[in-house]
Motif scaffolding. Structure first.
Motif, mmCIF file in Angstrom:
data_model
loop_
_atom_site.group_PDB
_atom_site.id
_atom_site.type_symbol
_atom_site.label_atom_id
_atom_site.label_comp_id
_atom_site.label_asym_id
_atom_site.label_seq_id
_atom_site.Cartn_x
_atom_site.Cartn_y
_atom_site.Cartn_z
ATOM 1 N N VAL A 68 0.828 -1.200 0.000
ATOM 2 C CA VAL A 68 0.000 0.000 0.000
ATOM 3 C C VAL A 68 0.863 1.251 0.000
ATOM 4 N N SER A 69 0.400 2.288 -0.731
ATOM 5 C CA SER A 69 1.010 3.613 -0.721
ATOM 6 C C SER A 69 -0.122 4.627 -0.913
ATOM 7 N N ASP A 70 0.234 5.885 -1.141
ATOM 8 C CA ASP A 70 -0.798 6.911 -1.293
ATOM 9 C C ASP A 70 -1.675 6.678 -2.516
ATOM 10 N N ASN A 71 -1.105 6.077 -3.558
ATOM 11 C CA ASN A 71 -1.888 5.895 -4.781
ATOM 12 C C ASN A 71 -1.829 4.465 -5.342
ATOM 13 N N TYR A 72 -1.393 3.504 -4.536
ATOM 14 C CA TYR A 72 -1.351 2.109 -4.994
ATOM 15 C C TYR A 72 -1.634 1.171 -3.827
ATOM 16 N N ALA A 73 -2.379 0.112 -4.138
ATOM 17 C CA ALA A 73 -2.602 -0.938 -3.133
ATOM 18 C C ALA A 73 -2.783 -2.273 -3.838
ATOM 19 N N LYS A 74 -2.240 -3.312 -3.223
ATOM 20 C CA LYS A 74 -2.480 -4.687 -3.677
ATOM 21 C C LYS A 74 -3.314 -5.370 -2.601
ATOM 22 N N ILE A 75 -4.549 -5.701 -2.960
ATOM 23 C CA ILE A 75 -5.498 -6.296 -2.022
ATOM 24 C C ILE A 75 -5.686 -7.761 -2.396
ATOM 25 N N ILE A 76 -5.632 -8.628 -1.400
ATOM 26 C CA ILE A 76 -5.739 -10.067 -1.658
ATOM 27 C C ILE A 76 -6.903 -10.648 -0.861
ATOM 28 N N ILE A 77 -7.799 -11.307 -1.584
ATOM 29 C CA ILE A 77 -8.868 -12.089 -0.952
ATOM 30 C C ILE A 77 -8.438 -13.547 -1.081
ATOM 31 N N PRO A 78 -7.961 -14.154 0.007
ATOM 32 C CA PRO A 78 -7.205 -15.419 -0.118
ATOM 33 C C PRO A 78 -8.032 -16.642 -0.476
ATOM 34 N N GLN A 79 -9.288 -16.699 -0.059
ATOM 35 C CA GLN A 79 -10.068 -17.920 -0.296
ATOM 36 C C GLN A 79 -11.489 -17.567 -0.730
ATOM 37 N N MET A 80 -11.837 -18.051 -1.937
ATOM 38 C CA MET A 80 -13.174 -17.841 -2.486
ATOM 39 C C MET A 80 -13.622 -19.114 -3.188
ATOM 40 N N GLU A 81 -14.914 -19.228 -3.366
ATOM 41 C CA GLU A 81 -15.455 -20.369 -4.094
ATOM 42 C C GLU A 81 -14.953 -20.346 -5.530
ATOM 43 N N LYS A 82 -14.824 -21.528 -6.120
ATOM 44 C CA LYS A 82 -14.350 -21.670 -7.494
ATOM 45 C C LYS A 82 -15.207 -20.819 -8.439
ATOM 46 N N GLY A 83 -14.562 -20.001 -9.245
ATOM 47 C CA GLY A 83 -15.257 -19.152 -10.211
ATOM 48 C C GLY A 83 -15.597 -17.768 -9.691
ATOM 49 N N TYR A 84 -15.599 -17.596 -8.377
ATOM 50 C CA TYR A 84 -15.994 -16.307 -7.816
ATOM 51 C C TYR A 84 -14.870 -15.284 -7.837
ATOM 52 N N ALA B 1 -9.465 -29.930 1.953
ATOM 53 C CA ALA B 1 -9.044 -30.969 0.996
ATOM 54 C C ALA B 1 -9.213 -30.523 -0.452
ATOM 55 N N TYR B 2 -9.746 -29.313 -0.653
ATOM 56 C CA TYR B 2 -10.034 -28.846 -2.015
ATOM 57 C C TYR B 2 -8.859 -28.031 -2.544
ATOM 58 N N MET B 3 -8.482 -28.304 -3.791
ATOM 59 C CA MET B 3 -7.317 -27.647 -4.395
ATOM 60 C C MET B 3 -7.716 -26.661 -5.495
ATOM 61 N N ASP B 4 -9.008 -26.477 -5.732
ATOM 62 C CA ASP B 4 -9.439 -25.675 -6.879
ATOM 63 C C ASP B 4 -10.181 -24.397 -6.488
ATOM 64 N N LYS B 5 -9.984 -23.913 -5.256
ATOM 65 C CA LYS B 5 -10.631 -22.675 -4.836
ATOM 66 C C LYS B 5 -9.871 -21.463 -5.399
ATOM 67 N N ASP B 6 -10.494 -20.291 -5.342
ATOM 68 C CA ASP B 6 -9.920 -19.090 -5.958
ATOM 69 C C ASP B 6 -9.255 -18.168 -4.940
ATOM 70 N N LYS B 7 -8.159 -17.569 -5.380
ATOM 71 C CA LYS B 7 -7.489 -16.499 -4.633
ATOM 72 C C LYS B 7 -7.468 -15.277 -5.552
ATOM 73 N N LEU B 8 -8.115 -14.181 -5.114
ATOM 74 C CA LEU B 8 -8.230 -12.977 -5.941
ATOM 75 C C LEU B 8 -7.179 -11.953 -5.523
ATOM 76 N N ILE B 9 -6.414 -11.472 -6.502
ATOM 77 C CA ILE B 9 -5.414 -10.422 -6.271
ATOM 78 C C ILE B 9 -5.865 -9.189 -7.044
ATOM 79 N N LEU B 10 -6.156 -8.124 -6.316
ATOM 80 C CA LEU B 10 -6.677 -6.894 -6.909
ATOM 81 C C LEU B 10 -5.672 -5.762 -6.693
#
Length: 327
Positions: free
Chosen positions: A17-33, A194-203
């Protein structure tokens, strides 16, 4: 074990994060979301977050937007382009919009955004933004008007009252209000139990500095939430759902057909023609085709607009004209 398990996001964290940049991570989401949420957030961030922009400029000595000003290196179009690049942050608790800031300097000078005189509640983010070069000892005076908006708004779409608010000779410029400069999102596969196909969103969010990337992220979520809630609240509740009784509906339609035709929005001259034709009830009226009734309107000297009003009323009563001509 249920076959209808669904992984809801547990939150997010900020990686950079800085004044004009941020990397936001949502680590675990349902597949496709990851794609669903990432794309929605990106579109809202780029199109719908409010910001501030220059909307008009008055320059002393500029007769029109293509003028040249004595003692100034740049022509007016280049000065306007440079002024539009200045980024303003406005505290609306202190400042009412549209707001005015001024430039009042004497040359020779290399004019930058730092020379703009602002009132309390208005902050210039990019103070080093170049505006123009005053080559002589001539005075340079300008008024810059700032307002709030969404996205890109061409000057032709500005409200009419702008003309009364600003100084005579003010030049209007297109407004680029979006404080968001760039948005990227990527989705990676991640493990959950046990699931290996969930989503991690990097924004990743880049702003122009007038709003923090985290505030922009929250604002985009609020906009999406508001739209979803509006749609949700318009859905009928199960106990409020009406079920149509076909027999009762047909009975009502038959009662409507028996009503006199003069209860409809029909001009008196057309009613006279209807009377001569024996059209007394709504049932009589809809026994004619649309073309035949339209001809009666033309005969009475009326345009298609009046007939369209009658058609809308007929359709609103769940009725329609006859498909077959009486002749």
């Amino acid at each position: 074990m249920s076959l209808v398990s669904f992984l809801n996001p547990k939150g997010f964290y900020v990686d950079e994060v800085s004044d004009n940049y941020a990397k936001i991570i949502i680590p675990q989401m349902e597949k496709g979301y990851g794609i669903t949420i990432g794309n929605a957030l990106r579109r809202v961030l780029l199109s719908s977050v409010e910001g501030y922009s220059v909307v008009a400029v008055y320059i002393d000595g500029a007769i029109h937007e293509f003028s040249a000003i004595e003692g100034v290196l740049e022509d007016v179009p280049y000065i306007l382009l440079n002024i539009k690049k200045v980024k303003f942050k406005v505290d609306e608790k202190i400042v009412s919009l549209p707001a005015k800031v001024i430039i009042d300097v004497e040359g020779p000078i290399e004019l930058k955004a730092e020379h703009i005189q602002t009132s309390q509640g208005i902050e210039i983010i990019n103070k080093n933004q170049y505006i123009a070069t005053i080559t002589t000892g001539k005075k340079f005076y300008a008024e810059i008007y700032i307002d709030k908006g969404i996205g890109f708004v061409p000057k032709e779409d500005y409200p009419e009252e702008y003309k009364d608010l600003f100084s005579f000779g003010t030049i209007f410029v297109d407004g680029n209000f979006s404080p968001i400069e760039k948005v990227n999102w990527t989705v990676e596969k991640t493990r959950y139990e046990a699931y290996m196909d969930k989503d991690k969103l990097i924004l990743e969010i880049w702003t122009n500095g007038t709003i923090s990337p985290i505030d922009a992220y929250y604002k985009a979520i609020e906009i999406l939430e508001k739209h979803i809630n509006l749609l949700k609240n318009q859905l009928p509740r199960p106990e409020e759902t009406e079920y149509i009784d076909v027999e009762e509906l047909n009975k009502r339609i038959e009662e409507v057909k028996k009503k006199p035709v003069n209860e409809l929005p029909i001009p008196p001259k057309v009613l006279e023609i209807f009377s001569k034709k024996g059209i007394k009830t709504i049932s009589d009226l809809i026994s004619y085709t649309e073309e035949e009734i339209n001809d009666f309107y033309i005969e009475a000297g009326f345009s298609n607009r009046e007939f369209e009003e009658l058609k809308r009323k007929i359709y609103s009563l769940s009725l329609e004209f006859s498909p077959k001509s009486r002749s």
